[in-house]
Design a protein around this motif. Sequence first.
Motif, short mmCIF file in Angstrom:
data_model
loop_
_atom_site.label_atom_id
_atom_site.label_comp_id
_atom_site.label_asym_id
_atom_site.label_seq_id
_atom_site.Cartn_x
_atom_site.Cartn_y
_atom_site.Cartn_z
N CYS A 1 10.61 3.89 -1.42
CA CYS A 1 10.13 4.83 -0.40
C CYS A 1 8.77 4.39 0.12
O CYS A 1 8.07 3.61 -0.53
CB CYS A 1 10.02 6.23 -1.01
SG CYS A 1 11.56 6.81 -1.74
N ASP A 2 8.41 4.96 1.30
CA ASP A 2 7.14 4.56 1.91
C ASP A 2 6.10 5.69 1.89
O ASP A 2 5.07 5.59 2.56
CB ASP A 2 7.36 4.06 3.34
CG ASP A 2 7.96 5.14 4.23
OD1 ASP A 2 8.15 6.28 3.76
OD2 ASP A 2 8.26 4.83 5.40
N SER A 3 6.38 6.77 1.15
CA SER A 3 5.37 7.83 1.02
C SER A 3 5.72 8.68 -0.19
O SER A 3 6.87 8.69 -0.66
CB SER A 3 5.35 8.72 2.26
OG SER A 3 6.53 9.52 2.30
N GLU A 4 4.74 9.44 -0.66
CA GLU A 4 4.98 10.31 -1.80
C GLU A 4 5.98 11.43 -1.46
O GLU A 4 6.88 11.71 -2.27
CB GLU A 4 3.66 10.87 -2.31
CG GLU A 4 3.86 11.59 -3.62
CD GLU A 4 2.57 12.07 -4.25
OE1 GLU A 4 1.48 11.64 -3.84
OE2 GLU A 4 2.68 12.90 -5.16
N PRO A 5 5.84 12.09 -0.29
CA PRO A 5 6.84 13.13 0.02
C PRO A 5 8.26 12.58 0.05
O PRO A 5 9.20 13.23 -0.44
CB PRO A 5 6.41 13.63 1.42
CG PRO A 5 4.96 13.30 1.51
CD PRO A 5 4.75 12.06 0.71
N HIS A 6 8.45 11.37 0.60
CA HIS A 6 9.80 10.78 0.61
C HIS A 6 10.28 10.50 -0.82
O HIS A 6 11.45 10.71 -1.15
CB HIS A 6 9.81 9.49 1.43
CG HIS A 6 9.88 9.72 2.91
ND1 HIS A 6 9.38 8.83 3.83
CD2 HIS A 6 10.39 10.75 3.62
CE1 HIS A 6 9.58 9.31 5.06
NE2 HIS A 6 10.19 10.47 4.95
N THR B 1 0.80 -1.22 0.00
CA THR B 1 0.00 0.00 0.00
C THR B 1 0.84 1.28 0.00
O THR B 1 0.53 2.23 -0.69
CB THR B 1 -0.89 0.02 1.27
OG1 THR B 1 -1.25 -1.32 1.59
CG2 THR B 1 -2.12 0.85 1.07
N ALA B 2 1.92 1.27 0.80
CA ALA B 2 2.68 2.52 0.99
C ALA B 2 3.80 2.68 -0.05
O ALA B 2 4.54 3.67 -0.01
CB ALA B 2 3.29 2.55 2.40
N HIS C 1 6.16 3.70 -2.80
CA HIS C 1 6.39 4.78 -3.76
C HIS C 1 7.83 4.65 -4.25
O HIS C 1 8.72 4.27 -3.48
CB HIS C 1 6.20 6.15 -3.12
CG HIS C 1 4.78 6.49 -2.85
ND1 HIS C 1 4.06 5.92 -1.83
CD2 HIS C 1 3.92 7.35 -3.47
CE1 HIS C 1 2.83 6.40 -1.84
NE2 HIS C 1 2.71 7.27 -2.82
N SER D 1 9.24 10.49 -9.91
CA SER D 1 8.71 9.60 -8.88
C SER D 1 7.42 9.00 -9.43
O SER D 1 6.74 9.62 -10.25
CB SER D 1 8.50 10.33 -7.56
OG SER D 1 7.68 11.45 -7.75
N ARG E 1 4.26 5.66 -8.59
CA ARG E 1 3.82 4.47 -7.87
C ARG E 1 3.87 3.30 -8.84
O ARG E 1 4.09 3.46 -10.03
CB ARG E 1 2.39 4.67 -7.39
CG ARG E 1 2.25 5.92 -6.52
CD ARG E 1 1.02 5.86 -5.68
NE ARG E 1 1.20 4.83 -4.65
CZ ARG E 1 0.31 4.56 -3.71
NH1 ARG E 1 -0.82 5.22 -3.67
NH2 ARG E 1 0.53 3.63 -2.81
#
Length: 313
Positions: free
Chosen positions: A271-276, A169-170, A172, A299, A301
């Motif tokens: 990465c585990d989030s869009e900002p990261h 799910t997380a 990115h 970046s 998904r």
Amino acid sequence: MMNTSAEVFAPATMANLGVGFDILGLALEEPGDIVRAELMDAPGVEIAHIEGDDGKLTRDPAKNTAGVAAASVLRLLSVDRGVRLTLFKRLPLASGLGSSAASAVAAAVAVNAILGYPFSAEQLLPAALDGEAAVSGYHADNVGPCLFGGITLVSGIESTRIRRMPIPTALHLAMVTPDIAVPTAMARSVLPATVPLRDMVRQTAAVARLIDAIYRDDVEAMAQAMESDGIIEPARAHLMPMLAEVRVAAKRAGALAVVISGAGPTLCAICDSEPHARAAAAAMQSVYDNAQIPCVSRSSRVSSRGARVLAAN
Ligand code: HSE
């Protein structure tokens, strides 16, 4: 019913996922190649135009990855009509983003749309593989995710050997592609012909950890397993400019791991989030900017969808 023209998008893909050399791959949301096919009265395949390749790809349909895949689909149905192809190359060549697979898959899906969709994605797989083989041999770690989408386990070239796995799910991704070509054949020529048993056990364990982490929705464990490649990355690292510096910069920006995308030179931060992912992309880009090496960073998904028809009429 036949269509007179069809336009298809096929996504960039990342093969290997670090430790899963030749057996794992995933599809990205962006970028991707677009192929337009038009029905011709005469049989055969023509390549009318290729945009975005700086004239580097062959226009000979018998040698071009899209031309070969298109001809294979036409042969499946023994039709006496032909197709004229236009390729819009959005993926850099020899960059580790599955450029040849994307053109082959897009052409196969576009010809299927022209013919009125007689074949399933599974039935189009051999044609797309024929196209990929025209430039880099029979392997499905890019073609599989490009055609079917998602994260795929590719344990053979038959469609029954391509299994889609869940997308954490997380998850990115951030990618940086320096402006140097690393042809897959060259990147394969530097690999060891044999590996010690101890390395084989470590690598197998890492692949197993990776697949377990994917099914448990655990991006951190996934990233750790991906980065544990003790066979392929050490042999190829010298072909990837500033790999160590890019890895440090991406992790400082919040990335969990950095691996070579396919045969390189694109590097991918997990990465585990869009900002990261956005911060990692910017950090990786600044390493190359400071070294005055032209590059493109992105970046994305993972895309659960593979190649798709944008228009057909
Ligand atoms: N698995 C391939 C390699 C990538 O790393 O050589 C292209 O399919």
